[in-house]
Design a protein around this motif. Structure first.
Motif, short mmCIF file in Angstrom:
data_model
loop_
_atom_site.label_atom_id
_atom_site.label_comp_id
_atom_site.label_asym_id
_atom_site.label_seq_id
_atom_site.Cartn_x
_atom_site.Cartn_y
_atom_site.Cartn_z
N VAL A 151 0.86 -1.18 0.00
CA VAL A 151 0.00 0.00 0.00
C VAL A 151 0.90 1.23 0.00
CG1 VAL A 151 -1.80 1.25 1.25
CG2 VAL A 151 -1.77 -1.24 1.29
N GLU A 152 0.75 2.09 -0.98
CA GLU A 152 1.57 3.30 -1.05
C GLU A 152 1.19 4.29 0.04
OE1 GLU A 152 4.22 3.99 -2.97
OE2 GLU A 152 4.06 2.00 -3.85
N SER A 153 -0.08 4.39 0.34
CA SER A 153 -0.56 5.36 1.32
C SER A 153 -0.26 4.92 2.75
CB SER A 153 -2.07 5.55 1.16
OG SER A 153 -2.62 6.19 2.29
N GLU A 155 -1.41 6.21 5.38
CA GLU A 155 -2.67 6.27 6.12
C GLU A 155 -3.50 5.00 5.90
OE1 GLU A 155 -1.00 10.21 5.38
OE2 GLU A 155 -1.63 8.67 3.98
N LEU A 156 -3.60 4.57 4.66
CA LEU A 156 -4.35 3.35 4.37
C LEU A 156 -3.66 2.15 5.02
CD1 LEU A 156 -6.70 1.91 3.04
CD2 LEU A 156 -5.37 1.84 0.91
N SER A 157 -2.34 2.13 4.97
CA SER A 157 -1.59 1.05 5.61
C SER A 157 -1.91 0.99 7.10
CB SER A 157 -0.09 1.27 5.40
OG SER A 157 0.65 0.26 6.03
N ALA A 158 -1.92 2.14 7.75
CA ALA A 158 -2.23 2.19 9.19
C ALA A 158 -3.66 1.74 9.45
CB ALA A 158 -2.01 3.61 9.72
N HIS A 159 -4.60 2.14 8.59
CA HIS A 159 -5.99 1.74 8.76
C HIS A 159 -6.16 0.23 8.64
CE1 HIS A 159 -10.34 1.61 8.43
NE2 HIS A 159 -10.18 0.90 7.32
N VAL A 160 -5.55 -0.35 7.61
CA VAL A 160 -5.67 -1.80 7.41
C VAL A 160 -5.03 -2.54 8.59
CG1 VAL A 160 -4.97 -3.73 5.94
CG2 VAL A 160 -5.86 -1.63 4.91
N ALA A 161 -3.91 -2.03 9.08
CA ALA A 161 -3.25 -2.65 10.24
C ALA A 161 -4.15 -2.58 11.47
CB ALA A 161 -1.92 -1.97 10.52
N ARG A 162 -4.83 -1.45 11.67
CA ARG A 162 -5.73 -1.30 12.82
C ARG A 162 -6.92 -2.25 12.74
NH1 ARG A 162 -4.86 4.05 12.06
NH2 ARG A 162 -6.83 4.35 11.02
N ARG A 164 -6.98 -5.02 11.13
CA ARG A 164 -6.44 -6.39 11.05
C ARG A 164 -7.04 -7.21 9.92
NH1 ARG A 164 -5.08 -8.10 17.21
NH2 ARG A 164 -4.15 -6.12 17.75
N ASP A 165 -7.41 -6.53 8.84
CA ASP A 165 -7.92 -7.23 7.66
C ASP A 165 -6.79 -7.89 6.89
OD1 ASP A 165 -10.64 -6.72 7.95
OD2 ASP A 165 -10.46 -4.74 7.04
N ALA A 166 -5.59 -7.35 7.03
CA ALA A 166 -4.43 -7.87 6.30
C ALA A 166 -3.19 -7.26 6.92
CB ALA A 166 -4.52 -7.50 4.82
N ILE A 167 -2.04 -7.68 6.41
CA ILE A 167 -0.79 -7.01 6.75
C ILE A 167 -0.55 -6.04 5.61
CG2 ILE A 167 1.68 -7.28 7.10
CD1 ILE A 167 1.06 -10.19 7.99
N ALA A 168 -0.66 -4.76 5.90
CA ALA A 168 -0.48 -3.74 4.87
C ALA A 168 0.81 -2.99 5.16
CB ALA A 168 -1.66 -2.77 4.87
N LEU A 169 1.65 -2.92 4.15
CA LEU A 169 2.94 -2.28 4.32
C LEU A 169 3.10 -1.17 3.29
CD1 LEU A 169 4.86 -5.60 4.78
CD2 LEU A 169 4.23 -4.00 6.57
N SER A 170 3.49 -0.02 3.76
CA SER A 170 3.69 1.12 2.89
C SER A 170 5.18 1.32 2.63
CB SER A 170 3.11 2.39 3.53
OG SER A 170 3.55 3.53 2.84
N PRO A 171 5.62 1.14 1.38
CA PRO A 171 7.04 1.40 1.09
C PRO A 171 7.46 2.81 1.46
CG PRO A 171 6.01 0.27 -0.75
CD PRO A 171 4.91 0.65 0.21
N LEU A 172 6.55 3.79 1.33
CA LEU A 172 6.89 5.16 1.68
C LEU A 172 7.16 5.29 3.18
CD1 LEU A 172 4.26 7.10 -0.45
CD2 LEU A 172 6.70 6.81 -0.91
#
Length: 191
Positions: A151-153, A155-162, A164-172
């Motif tokens: 996930v580039e964003s 914010e979206l990465s943090a939301h998905v992590a909160r 717990r729908d998936a492990i979302a990682l933002s390269p940025l």
């Protein structure tokens, strides 16, 4: 040496091919990381994206490298690619990976890819929307299945992590953390 296997650690593609022609067993940096992740020594998805963000991999999609390294540790990989002209499709097929040219956001495509038998799913496109869509489709079908998405964003990465729908990682976000750590390390070495 990993376990009882003697391996040559080499990442250069031409060097790997030459070593293999000469009968040497090879493994790359990501193969070592994948085995360390399997053994529980590190969080593999986070490590892969951190490495991707700090090396010059942003010019190409990460999935061919991830597929290669997963195959090194005996994992079967199915790649779904929407672009029939994708630069890496031929190499992936020659490496023995099952490649499906289709839209991964279609339920039937995930079924054809074997989602029912999968040990995990990685959505690594350069589109946050596609990666999130794939993750939600997988969750709807198999809530128990681990899903990692790029996930580039932040914010979206943090939301998905909160959620717990998936492990979302933002390269940025990962790159920013790495730059801060490098700056701190450099500052300590100057004084």
């Amino acid at each position: 040496q990993l376990g009882s296997r003697a391996l040559l650690l080499i990442d250069d593609q031409d060097g790997r091919l030459l070593a293999q022609k000469r009968g040497l067993a090879v493994i790359g940096t990501l193969g070592i990381l994948a085995e360390a992740g399997e053994a529980g020594f590190l969080d593999l998805p986070a490590t892969l994206l951190r490495l991707q963000a700090t090396k010059c991999w942003n010019s190409q999609p990460p999935y061919p490298i991830v597929a290669e390294r997963l195959a090194e540790i005996g994992r079967r990989v199915v790649v779904i690619e929407s672009d029939p002209q994708g630069r890496r499709l031929g190499a992936l097929r020659r490496a023995g990976h099952h490649v499906i040219v289709a839209d991964a956001t279609a339920d039937a495509v995930l079924d054809v890819a074997g989602i029912g038998r999968a040990a995990g799913v990685m959505a690594l496109t350069d589109s946050d929307a596609v990666n999130l869509h794939v993750a939600l489709l997988v969750r709807a079908d198999r809530a128990d299945l681990p899903v990692v998405l790029r996930v580039e964003s932040p914010e979206l990465s943090a939301h998905v992590a909160r959620t717990r729908d998936a492990i979302a990682l933002s390269p940025l976000a990962i790159a920013a953390d790495e730059f801060v750590a490098a700056a701190r390390s450099a500052a300590k070495n100057v004084h």
